[in-house]
Design an enzyme around this catalytic site. Structure first.
Site, PDB file in Angstrom:
ATOM      1  CG  HIS A   1      18.478 -65.707  13.948  1.00 49.14           C
ATOM      2  ND1 HIS A   1      18.374 -67.105  14.204  1.00 49.14           N
ATOM      3  CD2 HIS A   1      18.615 -64.845  15.150  1.00 49.14           C
ATOM      4  CE1 HIS A   1      18.490 -67.234  15.765  1.00 49.14           C
ATOM      5  NE2 HIS A   1      18.765 -66.162  16.189  1.00 49.14           N
ATOM      6  CG  ASP A   2      16.861 -62.967  17.451  1.00 51.35           C
ATOM      7  OD1 ASP A   2      16.546 -64.239  17.187  1.00 51.35           O
ATOM      8  OD2 ASP A   2      17.644 -62.724  18.352  1.00 51.35           O
TER       9      ASP A   2
END
Length: 363
Positions: free
Chosen positions: A271-272
Site C-alpha cells: 500500500h506504500d
C-alpha cells in the site's frame, strides 16, 4: 445482535426520524448530542485515536469538493452520477476522483449509491466560499508525492523524532484488534511441508522491528524452520532481538536472496507504492519461490463499494503522504494478475479496516 437490542435501535431510529421537523429543533439537537455521547462511550482507545487523528482530512476534502464543484454538480443532478461522468465535469483524474468521492461518502458528506456511483445529500456546502473552509492542505488533481528526491522511508530515517513516532505508531495502531494469525490456518498449511530446523519457513520482507516474526514464534513456539526478518541496513539495527528470529539485510526492490522459503510475508508494504513498484517487489519474490512457496500479503482489502470511514481516511492519508493507495478487492486481483500471480483465498480479520491476508501463488 439480539432481537431486543435490534428493537431498541429501531425505536431510536424511528424517534430520530420523527424529530427532523423544524419545530422539534431543540429535541433533535438533544438527541444528536445524546447519540454522540453514546457513540463515544462505545469507542475503544484505538477507535478514539482513529477518529481524532484524521479530523483535518474532513476539512481538506470538503475544500477539494468545493474547488472541484462536486457538491454543486451532484445537487443539480436528478440521478446519481458515475465517477466517469463527474471526472468529465471536473477535469479530475478518475482514479483520484473515485478516492475523494469514496472518502466524502464515508463521512456522510455525499451518498454512495453503488459501485463508483454517487449522489448529493441536499447539502449547501457548495455555496460556501473557499476562505470559509481553511484546509491545512489541498489535494491536487493528480496524485501528490513528497517534495524530496529521497524515498519516503529513507527520508524519515534522517528525522530521528519522526522516525521514533512512526515506529511507535506502527507498533500500536492496531493494538487489541485481531491479527492475521487469528484467521490464517498457518498450522494446517505447515503440515504439508517436511520441515527441518534449516528450512526457511517464514520471511517477513520489510518487517520493521520484527513484531510479526515474534508474534508467529510466540503463537506457535513448536514450529520447526527458520523465521527471518528482512529489512534495509538502516532499519535492521533497531529490530527487536529474539532468539528464534533471524535478522537479514534485504532491499525488496532487489533480487530476493532467501531462496525457497515456504512463506514470503508482506505486511502493509504494497500500500506504500504504486502498481509498477509493487509488481517489481512481487516479481523479485516470485523468482526466489519453489513450487510449494506462497506469498502472504497482509493488507486492507477494501470492498468495491461501501468503504468504512476509518479505511477511507487511511486511503486518503496514503495518497497525500506517499502518492500510494489502499486497494479495493477488484484492484488487488488486477495487481496480482499484472505481477503473474493468482489469489488462492482472502481471509479478513478486522471489520472496519478490512485487514486481510491474501494468499497468492504464481499463475
Amino acid at each position: 445482535m439480539t432481537t431486543e437490542n435490534k428493537k431498541t435501535i429501531d425505536a431510536i431510529v424511528a424517534l430520530a426520524k420523527s424529530l427532523t421537523k423544524e419545530e422539534d429543533e431543540a429535541e433533535r439537537k438533544k438527541l444528536l448530542d445524546t447519540l454522540r455521547d453514546v457513540a463515544y462511550s462505545l469507542e475503544s482507545p484505538e477507535d478514539t485515536m482513529q477518529r481524532i487523528m484524521f479530523y483535518n482530512l474532513q476539512l481538506a476534502s470538503i475544500r477539494v469538493g468545493i474547488d472541484l464543484k462536486i457538491f454543486e454538480i451532484l445537487s443539480k443532478s436528478d440521478i446519481p452520477m458515475t465517477v466517469e461522468q463527474l471526472a468529465a465535469k471536473t477535469a479530475c483524474a478518475p482514479v483520484l476522483l473515485s478516492r475523494i468521492l469514496r472518502y466524502l461518502a464515508s463521512t456522510a458528506t455525499i451518498k454512495e449509491t453503488g459501485k463508483d456511483t454517487f449522489a448529493g445529500r441536499g447539502s449547501s456546502l457548495f455555496r460556501l466560499h473557499r476562505p470559509s473552509i481553511p484546509g491545512p492542505s489541498r489535494l491536487p488533481k493528480r496524485n501528490p508525492a513528497w517534495n524530496t528526491d529521497m524515498p519516503a522511508f529513507i527520508w524519515v530515517q534522517t528525522k530521528p523524532e519522526n522516525f521514533a513516532h512512526f515506529n511507535n505508531w506502527m507498533a500500536v495502531q492496531r493494538h487489541g484488534m485481531p491479527t492475521w494469525l487469528d484467521v490464517y490456518p498457518f498450522q494446517d498449511k505447515v503440515r504439508a511441508f517436511n520441515l527441518t530446523a534449516e528450512t526457511p519457513l517464514f520471511v517477513d520482507l520489510g518487517g520493521g522491528l520484527g513484531h510479526q516474526c515474534i508474534a508467529l514464534r510466540e503463537r506457535l513456539p513448536e514450529l520447526s524452520g527458520r523465521v527471518i526478518l528482512q529489512e534495509i541496513p538502516a532499519t535492521l539495527p533497531h529490530a527487536i532481538a529474539h532468539e528464534k528470529v533471524e535478522h537479514m539485510a534485504q532491499d525488496f526492490f532487489q533480487p530476493q536472496a532467501m531462496k525457497g522459503a515456504k512463506f514470503y510475508y508482506l505486511r502493509n508494504i504494497l500500500h506504500d507504492y504504486h502498481d509498477e513498484k509493487c509488481v517489481l517487489i512481487l516479481k523479485n519474490i516470485i523468482a526466489a519461490m519453489e513450487k510449494d512457496s506462497v506469498i502472504l500479503i497482509d493488507e486492507m482489502v477494501l470492498p468495491n463499494a461501501g468503504v468504512h470511514w476509518q479505511a477511507a481516511q487511511l486511503d486518503m492519508t496514503m495518497m497525500t503522504a506517499l502518492a500510494s493507495m489502499e486497494r479495493t478487492k477488484e484492484q488487488w486481483y488486477a495487481l496480482m494478475e499484472s505481477a503473474g500471480l493468482k489469489i488462492n483465498q482472502i481471509w479478513t480479520y478486522t471489520t472496519s479496516l478490512q485487514d486481510s491476508i491474501i494468499e497468492a501463488v504464481p499463475a
